[in-house]
Write a protein that holds these residues in place. Structure first.
Motif, short mmCIF file in Angstrom:
data_model
loop_
_atom_site.label_atom_id
_atom_site.label_comp_id
_atom_site.label_asym_id
_atom_site.label_seq_id
_atom_site.Cartn_x
_atom_site.Cartn_y
_atom_site.Cartn_z
N LEU A 1 0.82 -1.21 0.00
CA LEU A 1 0.00 0.00 0.00
C LEU A 1 0.86 1.26 0.00
CD1 LEU A 1 -2.90 -1.07 2.39
CD2 LEU A 1 -2.78 -1.19 -0.11
N SER A 2 2.00 1.21 0.66
CA SER A 2 2.91 2.35 0.65
C SER A 2 3.42 2.61 -0.77
CB SER A 2 4.08 2.08 1.59
OG SER A 2 5.02 3.11 1.52
N SER A 3 3.76 1.54 -1.48
CA SER A 3 4.20 1.68 -2.88
C SER A 3 3.08 2.26 -3.74
CB SER A 3 4.63 0.33 -3.44
OG SER A 3 5.78 -0.14 -2.79
N ALA A 4 1.87 1.79 -3.51
CA ALA A 4 0.73 2.30 -4.29
C ALA A 4 0.59 3.81 -4.10
CB ALA A 4 -0.55 1.59 -3.87
N LYS A 5 0.69 4.27 -2.87
CA LYS A 5 0.57 5.71 -2.59
C LYS A 5 1.66 6.49 -3.30
CE LYS A 5 -1.60 5.13 1.94
NZ LYS A 5 -1.48 5.38 3.38
N THR A 6 2.89 5.97 -3.26
CA THR A 6 4.02 6.68 -3.88
C THR A 6 3.87 6.70 -5.40
OG1 THR A 6 5.47 6.06 -2.07
CG2 THR A 6 6.53 6.71 -4.13
N ASP B 1 -10.44 5.36 2.30
CA ASP B 1 -11.51 5.27 1.31
C ASP B 1 -10.96 5.30 -0.11
OD1 ASP B 1 -13.47 5.09 3.24
OD2 ASP B 1 -14.00 7.23 3.15
N MET B 2 -9.95 6.14 -0.33
CA MET B 2 -9.33 6.22 -1.66
C MET B 2 -8.63 4.90 -1.99
SD MET B 2 -7.91 10.10 -1.31
CE MET B 2 -7.22 10.37 -2.93
N LEU B 3 -7.96 4.31 -1.00
CA LEU B 3 -7.31 3.02 -1.22
C LEU B 3 -8.35 1.93 -1.50
CD1 LEU B 3 -4.35 2.70 1.29
CD2 LEU B 3 -4.28 2.47 -1.19
N ALA B 4 -9.45 1.97 -0.79
CA ALA B 4 -10.52 1.00 -1.03
C ALA B 4 -11.03 1.14 -2.46
CB ALA B 4 -11.65 1.19 -0.02
N GLN B 5 -11.16 2.36 -2.94
CA GLN B 5 -11.61 2.61 -4.32
C GLN B 5 -10.59 2.03 -5.31
OE1 GLN B 5 -14.44 4.31 -5.39
NE2 GLN B 5 -13.93 4.05 -7.54
N ALA B 6 -9.30 2.22 -5.06
CA ALA B 6 -8.26 1.71 -5.95
C ALA B 6 -8.28 0.19 -6.01
CB ALA B 6 -6.88 2.20 -5.51
N GLY C 1 -12.42 1.22 -10.10
CA GLY C 1 -11.20 0.96 -9.36
C GLY C 1 -9.97 0.93 -10.26
N MET C 2 -8.85 0.54 -9.64
CA MET C 2 -7.58 0.53 -10.36
C MET C 2 -6.89 -0.83 -10.26
SD MET C 2 -6.19 4.30 -9.29
CE MET C 2 -4.80 4.27 -10.41
N PHE C 3 -7.66 -1.86 -9.96
CA PHE C 3 -7.18 -3.25 -9.98
C PHE C 3 -6.11 -3.57 -8.94
CE2 PHE C 3 -8.55 -2.25 -14.33
CZ PHE C 3 -9.52 -3.21 -14.51
N LEU C 4 -6.01 -2.79 -7.86
CA LEU C 4 -5.04 -3.09 -6.82
C LEU C 4 -5.66 -4.11 -5.87
CD1 LEU C 4 -2.36 -2.55 -5.34
CD2 LEU C 4 -3.55 -0.74 -4.09
N ASN D 1 -6.16 -6.51 -2.67
CA ASN D 1 -5.86 -6.39 -1.25
C ASN D 1 -5.60 -7.78 -0.70
OD1 ASN D 1 -6.06 -6.32 1.58
ND2 ASN D 1 -7.36 -4.50 1.50
N PRO D 2 -4.38 -8.07 -0.27
CA PRO D 2 -4.07 -9.42 0.23
C PRO D 2 -4.96 -9.86 1.39
CG PRO D 2 -2.05 -8.17 -0.11
CD PRO D 2 -3.19 -7.22 -0.29
N PHE D 3 -5.37 -8.95 2.26
CA PHE D 3 -6.20 -9.36 3.39
C PHE D 3 -7.58 -9.83 2.95
CE2 PHE D 3 -3.28 -7.35 6.47
CZ PHE D 3 -3.18 -8.42 7.33
N ILE D 4 -8.11 -9.22 1.90
CA ILE D 4 -9.41 -9.65 1.40
C ILE D 4 -9.29 -11.06 0.82
CG2 ILE D 4 -11.15 -9.22 -0.37
CD1 ILE D 4 -10.66 -6.21 0.09
N LYS D 5 -8.22 -11.33 0.12
CA LYS D 5 -8.00 -12.66 -0.46
C LYS D 5 -7.78 -13.69 0.63
CE LYS D 5 -5.80 -11.07 -4.67
NZ LYS D 5 -4.54 -11.07 -5.39
N LEU D 6 -7.06 -13.31 1.66
CA LEU D 6 -6.72 -14.26 2.73
C LEU D 6 -7.99 -14.71 3.43
CD1 LEU D 6 -4.41 -15.67 4.26
CD2 LEU D 6 -4.38 -13.72 5.79
#
Length: 118
Positions: free
Chosen positions: A80-85, A95-100, A108-111, A113-118
């Motif tokens: 997520l830090s890389s995504a922000k950068t 909320d913006m990350l959730a949208q991505a 969205g932007m196809f990012l 989320n490993p926790f959702i998959k887990l």
């Protein structure tokens, strides 16, 4: 369980993939910061979403979630830090990350989320 020998071997493989993923996240971040142009950021985003974000997907399918949770936790922060950068938005809200993380057809932007998959 953690005492299962095959789980131990698979967990070691997952830990190795995690270490590589963390290094790759750092490299993508450096790439986005040193070459601030749109084409470079777009390439970094594609590498993030298509290669880095799904790096532990295989492990998530074969290992119990309880064993993998610490690794996924260690993986999610640099992802997520890389995504922000890469997006050039260091103050990206949750909320913006959730949208991505939504599929493109939902804005969205196809990012993934490993926790959702887990």
């Amino acid at each position: 369980s953690a005492s299962n020998p095959s789980h131990n071997a698979l967990l070691q493989d997952a830990q190795s993939r995690l270490q590589t993923a963390i290094k790759d996240a750092s490299l993508l971040t450096q790439m986005a910061e040193s070459h601030a142009g749109t084409p470079t950021r777009y390439a970094a985003w594609l590498m993030l979403t298509r290669s880095l974000a799904p790096r532990l997907d295989f492990d998530m399918r074969i290992l119990p979630a309880a064993l993998l949770t610490p690794l996924v936790s260690a993986f999610t922060a640099p992802l997520l830090s890389s995504a922000k950068t890469i997006l050039g938005l260091p103050s990206l809200s949750d909320d913006m990350l959730a949208q991505a993380q939504l599929p493109g057809e939902l804005g969205g932007m196809f990012l993934s989320n490993p926790f959702i998959k887990l």
